[in-house]
Design an enzyme around this catalytic site. Structure first.
Site, PDB file in Angstrom:
ATOM      1  N   GLU A 237     -10.695  -9.901  63.385  1.00  0.00           N
ATOM      2  CA  GLU A 237      -9.913  -8.953  62.577  1.00  0.00           C
ATOM      3  C   GLU A 237      -8.781  -8.312  63.402  1.00  0.00           C
ATOM      4  O   GLU A 237      -8.801  -7.106  63.639  1.00  0.00           O
ATOM      5  CB  GLU A 237     -10.811  -7.884  61.942  1.00  0.00           C
ATOM      6  CG  GLU A 237     -11.699  -7.149  62.920  1.00  0.00           C
ATOM      7  CD  GLU A 237     -12.571  -6.086  62.264  1.00  0.00           C
ATOM      8  OE1 GLU A 237     -12.851  -6.166  61.060  1.00  0.00           O
ATOM      9  OE2 GLU A 237     -12.987  -5.164  62.999  1.00  0.00           O
ATOM     10  N   PRO A 238      -7.801  -9.096  63.790  1.00  0.00           N
ATOM     11  CA  PRO A 238      -6.704  -8.513  64.565  1.00  0.00           C
ATOM     12  C   PRO A 238      -5.762  -7.689  63.701  1.00  0.00           C
ATOM     13  O   PRO A 238      -5.660  -7.895  62.485  1.00  0.00           O
ATOM     14  CB  PRO A 238      -5.935  -9.738  65.085  1.00  0.00           C
ATOM     15  CG  PRO A 238      -6.777 -10.932  64.748  1.00  0.00           C
ATOM     16  CD  PRO A 238      -7.647 -10.542  63.604  1.00  0.00           C
TER      17      PRO A 238
ATOM     18  N   TYR B 274       0.153   6.755  74.814  1.00  0.00           N
ATOM     19  CA  TYR B 274      -0.493   5.844  75.770  1.00  0.00           C
ATOM     20  C   TYR B 274       0.383   5.546  76.988  1.00  0.00           C
ATOM     21  O   TYR B 274      -0.017   4.741  77.835  1.00  0.00           O
ATOM     22  CB  TYR B 274      -0.776   4.487  75.105  1.00  0.00           C
ATOM     23  CG  TYR B 274      -1.480   4.517  73.781  1.00  0.00           C
ATOM     24  CD1 TYR B 274      -2.709   5.146  73.619  1.00  0.00           C
ATOM     25  CD2 TYR B 274      -0.937   3.859  72.675  1.00  0.00           C
ATOM     26  CE1 TYR B 274      -3.363   5.130  72.393  1.00  0.00           C
ATOM     27  CE2 TYR B 274      -1.584   3.834  71.445  1.00  0.00           C
ATOM     28  CZ  TYR B 274      -2.792   4.472  71.318  1.00  0.00           C
ATOM     29  OH  TYR B 274      -3.439   4.452  70.120  1.00  0.00           O
TER      30      TYR B 274
ATOM     31  N   CYS C 273      10.887  18.335  69.146  1.00  0.00           N
ATOM     32  CA  CYS C 273      10.810  19.428  70.121  1.00  0.00           C
ATOM     33  C   CYS C 273       9.545  19.329  70.972  1.00  0.00           C
ATOM     34  O   CYS C 273       8.632  20.160  70.871  1.00  0.00           O
ATOM     35  CB  CYS C 273      10.869  20.758  69.385  1.00  0.00           C
ATOM     36  SG  CYS C 273      12.370  20.873  68.425  1.00  0.00           S
ATOM     37  N   GLU C 274       9.467  18.270  71.744  1.00  0.00           N
ATOM     38  CA  GLU C 274       8.359  18.052  72.677  1.00  0.00           C
ATOM     39  C   GLU C 274       8.923  17.278  73.861  1.00  0.00           C
ATOM     40  O   GLU C 274       9.756  16.382  73.670  1.00  0.00           O
ATOM     41  CB  GLU C 274       7.266  17.154  72.054  1.00  0.00           C
ATOM     42  CG  GLU C 274       6.575  17.707  70.855  1.00  0.00           C
ATOM     43  CD  GLU C 274       5.531  18.760  71.166  1.00  0.00           C
ATOM     44  OE1 GLU C 274       5.024  18.798  72.295  1.00  0.00           O
ATOM     45  OE2 GLU C 274       5.249  19.557  70.263  1.00  0.00           O
TER      46      GLU C 274
ATOM     47  N   TYR D  63       1.027  -0.212  64.805  1.00  0.00           N
ATOM     48  CA  TYR D  63       0.773   1.168  65.246  1.00  0.00           C
ATOM     49  C   TYR D  63       2.089   1.915  65.449  1.00  0.00           C
ATOM     50  O   TYR D  63       2.221   2.752  66.344  1.00  0.00           O
ATOM     51  CB  TYR D  63      -0.118   1.180  66.506  1.00  0.00           C
ATOM     52  CG  TYR D  63      -1.379   0.374  66.281  1.00  0.00           C
ATOM     53  CD1 TYR D  63      -2.358   0.837  65.420  1.00  0.00           C
ATOM     54  CD2 TYR D  63      -1.550  -0.881  66.873  1.00  0.00           C
ATOM     55  CE1 TYR D  63      -3.494   0.086  65.164  1.00  0.00           C
ATOM     56  CE2 TYR D  63      -2.687  -1.645  66.607  1.00  0.00           C
ATOM     57  CZ  TYR D  63      -3.653  -1.151  65.758  1.00  0.00           C
ATOM     58  OH  TYR D  63      -4.772  -1.902  65.482  1.00  0.00           O
TER      59      TYR D  63
HETATM   60  C1  LIG Z   1     -12.651  -1.848  63.936  1.00  0.00           C
HETATM   61  C2  LIG Z   1     -11.322  -2.357  64.347  1.00  0.00           C
HETATM   62  N1  LIG Z   1     -11.015  -3.640  64.127  1.00  0.00           N
HETATM   63  C3  LIG Z   1      -9.818  -4.157  64.465  1.00  0.00           C
HETATM   64  C4  LIG Z   1      -8.854  -3.377  65.057  1.00  0.00           C
HETATM   65  C5  LIG Z   1      -7.548  -3.985  65.387  1.00  0.00           C
HETATM   66  O1  LIG Z   1      -7.249  -3.946  66.725  1.00  0.00           O
HETATM   67  P1  LIG Z   1      -5.997  -4.736  67.259  1.00  0.00           P
HETATM   68  O2  LIG Z   1      -4.811  -4.200  66.560  1.00  0.00           O
HETATM   69  O3  LIG Z   1      -5.965  -4.483  68.709  1.00  0.00           O
HETATM   70  O4  LIG Z   1      -6.220  -6.189  66.949  1.00  0.00           O
HETATM   71  C6  LIG Z   1      -9.138  -2.028  65.334  1.00  0.00           C
HETATM   72  C7  LIG Z   1      -8.147  -1.188  66.006  1.00  0.00           C
HETATM   73  O5  LIG Z   1      -8.341  -0.068  66.389  1.00  0.00           O
HETATM   74  C8  LIG Z   1     -10.404  -1.505  64.966  1.00  0.00           C
HETATM   75  O6  LIG Z   1     -10.715  -0.228  65.185  1.00  0.00           O
END
Ligand SMILES: Cc1ncc(COP(=O)(O)O)c(C=O)c1O
Length: 408
Positions: free
Chosen positions: A265-266, A308, A334-335, A363
């Site tokens: 699940e990327p 990060y 303003c940071e 993200y």
């Molecule tokens: C439960 C879960 N699955 C998948 C992902 C996706 O991660 P990435 O974007 O690194 O593939 C995340 C990211 O925080 C996650 O919390």
């Protein structure tokens, strides 16, 4: 790091012209390429790909995932409902809310979506509410990894998942409520750049899975990284077959469950390289020791550098051949953590130039805030055919004020 083609640079400049800034622009062709690259390198496995929509939930991005046959990792009721309304079938959605409430549990279950449970107490309350059901359990296999400690989601200090040491308690609850554990899940972290670490994490959950006799899937999570820096190498996918696919095939052949499939699940891997954040250079200021290029965007739109210390390459789209000079490229928030790049060589930035912050398709927009009462950026979608659509406009000052006033 993504290298823009001259035609992409022209497209980005015309987007800035047409839609203004700040604007996120996403290239469909990059997302489609990333999906097919991963499918290709995992071919031969009984595979399901989910998309971790927290990375980027723009409508055209989601529709691309749907069209490509992906499912969804949803982590909140709104993510789940949105995915269903966009047409994702319930059996292709997994609900992995962290610290799930009773209300959220019922919300997902009533819609027929499978829960991915990361706490023993939630497994217990699920069993009480829905005895005899099927469920997925998120394990914490104690191997964590990632580009920053904030994105490591397994290990002794991580809040995620049920420690593998507590597997007996999982079986005990499942037996009491006649729950069938059909799935095991883990996600060890984000931005993993080497195949060995990925395999190390996968192998922990495989070892832990042996006592689960009714599994239909093992979800090994996301976490595949992309190179952000100019000198960074990509994840070596040529070793996937040897280090991941073959061992997984062997594991499936040996496992007592029939029809076991492997899920990934990327999020980042699919969308990061598709996105560019366009910003306008409002001011160029010589400080005593630094030159600041101040833009009309900032950490409210791309928080990764502030949160990060992440690197995002910055290009001057409107003056690409200018002599390189060194800047702090900053925002209008303003940071003092409000920056895209520090002490960075960029082709000379002049007031009025348009910059592109690269590899910002994951993200980025999904972590945007309206801090300082500044609108989210607009979003623009570039179809593989070259057609350009404004998929989400910025809010006007009046709209921002109306939002804040609410019913007052
Ligand atoms: C439960 C879960 N699955 C998948 C992902 C996706 O991660 P990435 O974007 O690194 O593939 C995340 C990211 O925080 C996650 O919390």
């Amino acid at each position: 790091m993504t290298i823009l083609t001259p035609s992409q640079r022209e497209t980005l400049l015309s987007c800035a012209d047409q839609f203004g800034t700040p604007t996120y622009v996403y290239f469909e062709e990059t997302i489609v390429r990333q999906i097919s690259t991963l499918k290709e390198h995992l071919s031969g496995l009984p595979l399901r790909l989910l998309y971790a929509m927290k990375a980027n939930h723009a409508v055209p991005v989601m529709k691309t995932m749907l069209r490509e046959g992906l499912g969804i990792d949803a982590v909140s009721p709104a993510e789940l409902e949105y995915a269903l309304q966009l047409g994702f079938p319930v059996d292709r959605v997994l609900f992995s809310a962290n610290n799930m409430t009773d209300g959220e549990m019922h919300f997902a279950t009533k819609r027929g979506v499978m829960l991915n449970v990361g706490e023993l107490s939630r497994l217990e309350s699920f069993g009480q509410a829905y005895p005899g059901s099927s469920v997925c359990v998120r394990l914490n296999g104690q191997v964590g990894a990632g580009h920053h400690e904030h994105v490591i989601t397994a290990g002794d200090k991580s809040k995620f998942g049920i420690p593998v040491e507590q597997i007996d308690a999982i079986h005990d609850i499942a037996n009491r409520y006649e729950l069938t554990i059909v799935g095991l899940h883990q996600h060890i972290g984000s931005g993993i750049m080497d195949t060995e670490t990925l395999w190390q994490a996968i192998s922990v959950i495989l070892d832990a899975s042996v006592s689960f006799k009714d599994l239909r899937f093992i979800n090994v999570g996301g976490g595949l990284g992309i190179p952000y820096r100019p000198d960074e190498s990509s994840l070596d996918m040529s070793s996937f077959d040897r280090l991941i696919v073959e061992p997984l095939k062997q594991f499936i052949a040996d496992h007592p469950s029939e029809d076991l499939s492997i899920w990934f699940e990327p999020g980042r891997f699919f969308t990061a390289q598709s996105g560019v954040l366009l910003a306008h250079v409002n001011t160029v200021k010589e400080g005593t020791v630094r030159t600041f290029a101040g833009t009309d965007s900032g950490m409210n739109h791309l928080v990764r550098p502030a949160m990060y210390g992440s690197y995002h390459h910055v290009v001057n789209l409107s003056n690409p051949d200018g002599p390189e000079k060194t800047y702090d490229v900053v925002g209008n928030i303003c940071e003092s953590s409000d920056f895209f790049a520090k002490d960075r060589a960029v082709a000379e930035l002049r007031e009025g130039d348009i910059i592109g912050v690269l590899d910002a398709g994951a993200y980025g927009m999904s972590m945007t805030t309206t801090y300082n009462m500044r609108s989210e950026p607009a979003e623009v979608w570039i179809e593989s055919s070259g057609d350009i659509h404004l998929s989400r406009p910025r809010k006007s000052v009046d709209e921002m004020v109306a939002d804040a006033l609410g019913s007052h």
